[in-house]
Design an enzyme around this catalytic site. Sequence first.
Site, PDB file in Angstrom:
ATOM      1  N   ASP A 170       0.867  -1.179   0.000  1.00 47.91           N
ATOM      2  CA  ASP A 170       0.000   0.000   0.000  1.00 47.91           C
ATOM      3  C   ASP A 170       0.900   1.224   0.000  1.00 47.91           C
ATOM      4  OD1 ASP A 170      -1.704   2.177   0.656  1.00 47.91           O
ATOM      5  OD2 ASP A 170      -3.131   0.757   1.528  1.00 47.91           O
ATOM      6  N   CYS A 229     -12.325  -9.353  -3.706  1.00 49.35           N
ATOM      7  CA  CYS A 229     -13.587  -8.947  -3.062  1.00 49.35           C
ATOM      8  C   CYS A 229     -13.617  -7.421  -2.948  1.00 49.35           C
ATOM      9  CB  CYS A 229     -13.704  -9.549  -1.661  1.00 49.35           C
ATOM     10  SG  CYS A 229     -13.790 -11.336  -1.641  1.00 49.35           S
ATOM     11  N   ASP A 255     -15.688 -12.119  -5.965  1.00 44.53           N
ATOM     12  CA  ASP A 255     -17.004 -11.660  -5.486  1.00 44.53           C
ATOM     13  C   ASP A 255     -17.479 -10.426  -6.241  1.00 44.53           C
ATOM     14  OD1 ASP A 255     -19.222 -11.767  -3.618  1.00 44.53           O
ATOM     15  OD2 ASP A 255     -18.376  -9.974  -2.681  1.00 44.53           O
ATOM     16  N   GLU A 260     -21.002  -6.500 -13.464  1.00 44.87           N
ATOM     17  CA  GLU A 260     -22.163  -6.742 -12.577  1.00 44.87           C
ATOM     18  C   GLU A 260     -23.417  -6.103 -13.146  1.00 44.87           C
ATOM     19  OE1 GLU A 260     -21.296  -5.712  -8.489  1.00 44.87           O
ATOM     20  OE2 GLU A 260     -19.324  -6.658  -8.636  1.00 44.87           O
ATOM     21  N   HIS A 278     -21.231 -10.625  -5.454  1.00 48.96           N
ATOM     22  CA  HIS A 278     -21.009  -9.412  -4.657  1.00 48.96           C
ATOM     23  C   HIS A 278     -21.726  -9.478  -3.296  1.00 48.96           C
ATOM     24  CE1 HIS A 278     -19.948  -4.862  -5.041  1.00 48.96           C
ATOM     25  NE2 HIS A 278     -19.908  -5.253  -3.784  1.00 48.96           N
ATOM     26  N   GLY A 280     -19.968  -9.682  -0.398  1.00 49.04           N
ATOM     27  CA  GLY A 280     -18.986  -9.370   0.653  1.00 49.04           C
ATOM     28  C   GLY A 280     -19.582  -8.672   1.863  1.00 49.04           C
TER      29      GLY A 280
END
Length: 304
Positions: A170, A229, A255, A260, A278, A280
């Site tokens: 990160d 996810c 996920d 979508e 989806h 999560g």
Amino acid sequence: MARVLILDSVDRSLAAELESHGISVSDLAKAEPAAVEAALPEAEGIVVRSRTQVTAAMIGQARRLRVIGRAGAGTDNIDKDAAHARGIEVLTVPGGNDRAVAELVLTFLFAFSRQLVPAVDASRRGEWAKSKLGGFELGGETLGIIGLGKIGKTLAELAQGLDLEILGFDPFVDPSEWTTPKVAKCALPDLLERSRFVSVHVPLAPATRGLLGAEELARMRPEAYLIQCARGGVVDEDALADALEGGRLAGAGLDVFSTEPKIPPRLAQNPRVLATPHIGASTEQAQTKIARLLAGSLVRFLQG
Ligand code: MLT
């Protein structure tokens, strides 16, 4: 009386809380598009999850709109420029679903490491497939987490309890400043090359779109698994399908998708893929927490 439209399925307590403060609520999550269009001009607030695309056109129709409540963390489904140009506030609920998403990631890890889905499928077919279903333990394996925000950190905390070695990438967070969990910060190529599991936890933004493409996936070990996810679009789905079909990756737990509410067939039908729609954030606890927090923010905003 302020009027709020609920456009995606959220916990019922959100509407109840708004109504208890004198705010009128219309739950249109299951309504036809024409009913939503008819209601938009009178709405002062709308509430969405990730399904509804809040476009500039929709914002234009909602002439009295003051606030968009996003029952979740990401705002990539909202045209924020169009909202901000009209001075419309976008309220999110960061932190509401950390645990839920982190637990779904672990669900994928366990499912892959013990071949859970092939085992259940074989049993349903009436087969006793014991000899084909050897697994491995998670303890001692390496989990690479891309994105060390709230969800990435929660995942690291849970994974530490399973004795996984944790690598983190990160650019904005230095995990050496955390007392727990223990995460070794490393460069993205290094993380991809060393991890048995790679889990992505970054928002979708211009800088993260296609973050994991053919080149990055090629760095992963053939016995490694990718868990996604976060948001559809962060992983190049064609490159992922190529890697899985070519046997260059052991599997993927997915996920979220760029398409979508559809899952690309090359991924949905690949036996190396565990695909979910989806879900999560879809736990009782996350949804009630998100509803409570978002209702509080909306009441404060709408009632000044
Ligand atoms: C989130 O951003 O928290 C989720 O994607 C919300 C959802 O499940 O729609």
